[in-house]
Design an enzyme around this catalytic site. Structure first.
Site, PDB file in Angstrom:
ATOM      1  N   HIS A 152      41.236  47.536  38.367  1.00 56.72           N
ATOM      2  CA  HIS A 152      42.315  46.687  38.520  1.00 56.72           C
ATOM      3  C   HIS A 152      42.884  46.946  39.776  1.00 56.72           C
ATOM      4  CE1 HIS A 152      45.871  49.318  37.997  1.00 56.72           C
ATOM      5  NE2 HIS A 152      45.269  49.981  37.325  1.00 56.72           N
ATOM      6  N   CYS A 153      43.423  45.890  40.536  1.00 63.21           N
ATOM      7  CA  CYS A 153      44.084  45.914  41.677  1.00 63.21           C
ATOM      8  C   CYS A 153      45.356  45.613  41.592  1.00 63.21           C
ATOM      9  CB  CYS A 153      43.330  44.979  42.834  1.00 63.21           C
ATOM     10  SG  CYS A 153      43.417  43.370  42.310  1.00 63.21           S
ATOM     11  N   ALA A 154      46.287  45.202  42.492  1.00 60.46           N
ATOM     12  CA  ALA A 154      47.732  45.059  42.376  1.00 60.46           C
ATOM     13  C   ALA A 154      48.057  44.305  41.347  1.00 60.46           C
ATOM     14  CB  ALA A 154      48.371  44.846  43.884  1.00 60.46           C
TER      15      ALA A 154
END
Length: 475
Positions: A25-27
């Site tokens: 996952h990213c932000a």
């Protein structure tokens, strides 16, 4: 929120844990590599309140959830799949295996240039600040701020030096990033970049004048002449040289005895690559790079506002494919040779497209009665105006289709307008409302007008198409 239940619902919608190859996952997004994206139950995902949108790019299926929430969902998802936590880079590598050769090439360029964008942005924005100080008639009639206040002349000179550094020594930045991407030692790549801009060489920016006057210096080695020319502000020569360096280094490490590896491998890698760079690779790629820049300038000058309008129309569809990452390399070259090119025409077009996506999304906010879409549109529309279009494009506009049509029409009209007045950027930055500081002095007014046109046209067309769509549904 019941994150375990949310994770279970998402996992069921994407085809179960057997369909998940990699996850991170990213932000704001879950970034998944799926064995078969045809198994995704898109309708089920769209009905989930927590899901703000989905899209597939670069071999990854990405689910937009939002900051502060996505990490909690990912933690539960990883428990259900039994996968250890992965970095986005690892997932990106896994996803690249599903790409075709062209997509891999674009990803390679993205991997090389995205890390150095902050340095280029900083230099470009400092260049813009210098232009504000030295441009006539901007703040004072018939004078620049420096001319009106001589005491700040050296301040402008200092800012100009800071601004030029990233472009003068661009081969060092690219050499480091590219060699790392190709699997070599990035510090050897930086050293190669230093060789290419060494002060003992003729400055690359003076190459044209030296060629005309016949004053090019040479190394004369046993009767063989090698031109002593630097590669300041170039992109293609150091890209190719870095690839060669990485391959020479990795192959040397396979055959060099471990006791001599740290001694011989760096020595031979730099010497062989440096020799090839100044004799073959550099001259050929310099010519190719110049032809590319000249071709782009010719195309821009020849097609005029019609060409920029078509580019504006196509920009958002190109973003969907991820191919827009290849523009970074082109823009870097245009900005590095700004004295010749006048700046980048790509950035202003990107900005027109981004604000158009935002305006179309805000039109949907007024039109729709769907509470979930309203929630997404309100935040995504503002984000898009500031230069971040993914939530707007994938969460609203492509899903409903008619806002996407309104957005590309608005982008085309506005891009044609700024093309008519030759609006160019002197820096990279946020391609949207904040992009004003990146625009060449003298074109800022036309850039602002272009954004107004983009928003107005995109909003109006979307509103009309939305009303028409609503009437068809009622009938």
């Amino acid at each position: 929120m019941n994150y375990p239940q949310i994770a279970q619902e998402i996992l069921a919608a994407i085809g179960g844990k057997e369909n998940v190859s990699a996850a991170a996952h990213c932000a704001t997004r879950l970034r998944l590599v799926l064995h078969d994206e045809e198994k995704v139950d898109q309708k089920k995902l769209d009905e989930m309140d927590i899901v703000k949108g989905t899209f597939s790019t670069g071999g990854q299926y990405q689910i937009i959830i939002g900051s502060g929430t996505v990490n909690n969902v990912y933690n539960e998802l990883s428990k259900l799949t039994g996968m250890e936590e992965m970095s986005t880079k690892e997932v990106s590598s896994a996803g690249s295996k599903k790409m075709n050769p062209l997509q891999r090439f674009v990803k390679m360029l993205s991997d090389i240039f995205v890390p150095i964008i902050p340095a280029i942005v900083a230099g470009g924005l400092l260049m813009g600040l210098n232009n504000l100080l030295t441009a006539s008639d901007l703040f004072v009639d018939d004078m620049s701020l420096v001319e009106a206040n001589p005491g700040i002349a050296d301040l402008a000179a200092l800012i100009n030096t800071f601004a030029n550094a990233a472009f003068v020594f661009l081969p060092i930045l690219i050499g480091f990033s590219a060699t790392k991407r190709f699997g070599g030692n990035p510090y050897l790549g930086a050293t190669l970049g230093m060789l290419m801009v060494h002060p003992d060489l003729l400055n690359g920016y003076n190459y044209g004048a030296a060629l005309t006057s016949g004053e090019i210096p040479y190394w004369n080695i046993l009767g063989y002449e090698i031109a002593k020319i630097g590669y300041q502000g170039t992109v293609l020569p150091v890209l190719v040289a870095s690839f060669i360096l990485a391959k020479i280094e990795t192959n040397l490490r396979k055959i060099t005895p471990s006791s001599l590896d740290n001694l011989l491998t760096p020595l031979l890698s730099i010497f062989i690559t440096g020799l090839l760079t100044f004799t073959i690779v550099g001259p050929l790629t310099r010519t190719a790079g110049n032809l590319l820049s000249d071709g782009l300038i010719w195309l821009y000058d020849t097609t005029g506002f019609i060409g920029t309008a078509l580019f504006g129309l196509a920009y958002a569809p190109v973003v969907i494919t991820g191919m827009h990452h290849s523009f970074i390399a082109v823009e870097t070259q245009l900005l590095a040779d700004i004295a010749k090119t006048g700046g980048s025409f790509i950035f202003p077009v990107a900005a027109m497209s981004n604000v158009a996506q935002g305006a179309a999304t805000l039109a949907v906010l007024l039109l729709t009665r769907d509470a979930k879409i309203k929630g997404i549109a309100s935040a995504a529309g503002i984000s898009s105006l500031l230069g971040i279009t993914e939530p707007a494009m994938f969460g609203v506009n492509l899903k409903l289709r008619y806002p996407f049509i309104g957005a590309i029409v608005g982008a085309a009209v506005a891009s044609g307008f700024i093309g008519l007045f030759k609006v160019k950027a002197i820096a990279l930055g946020a391609a949207g409302l904040p992009g004003i500081i990146s625009i060449k002095t003298g074109s800022i007014t036309f850039y602002v007008i272009g954004m107004v046109i983009s928003c107005a046209v995109a909003f109006t067309v979307t509103f009309i198409l939305g009303k028409r769509a609503a009437k068809k549904e009622q009938n």
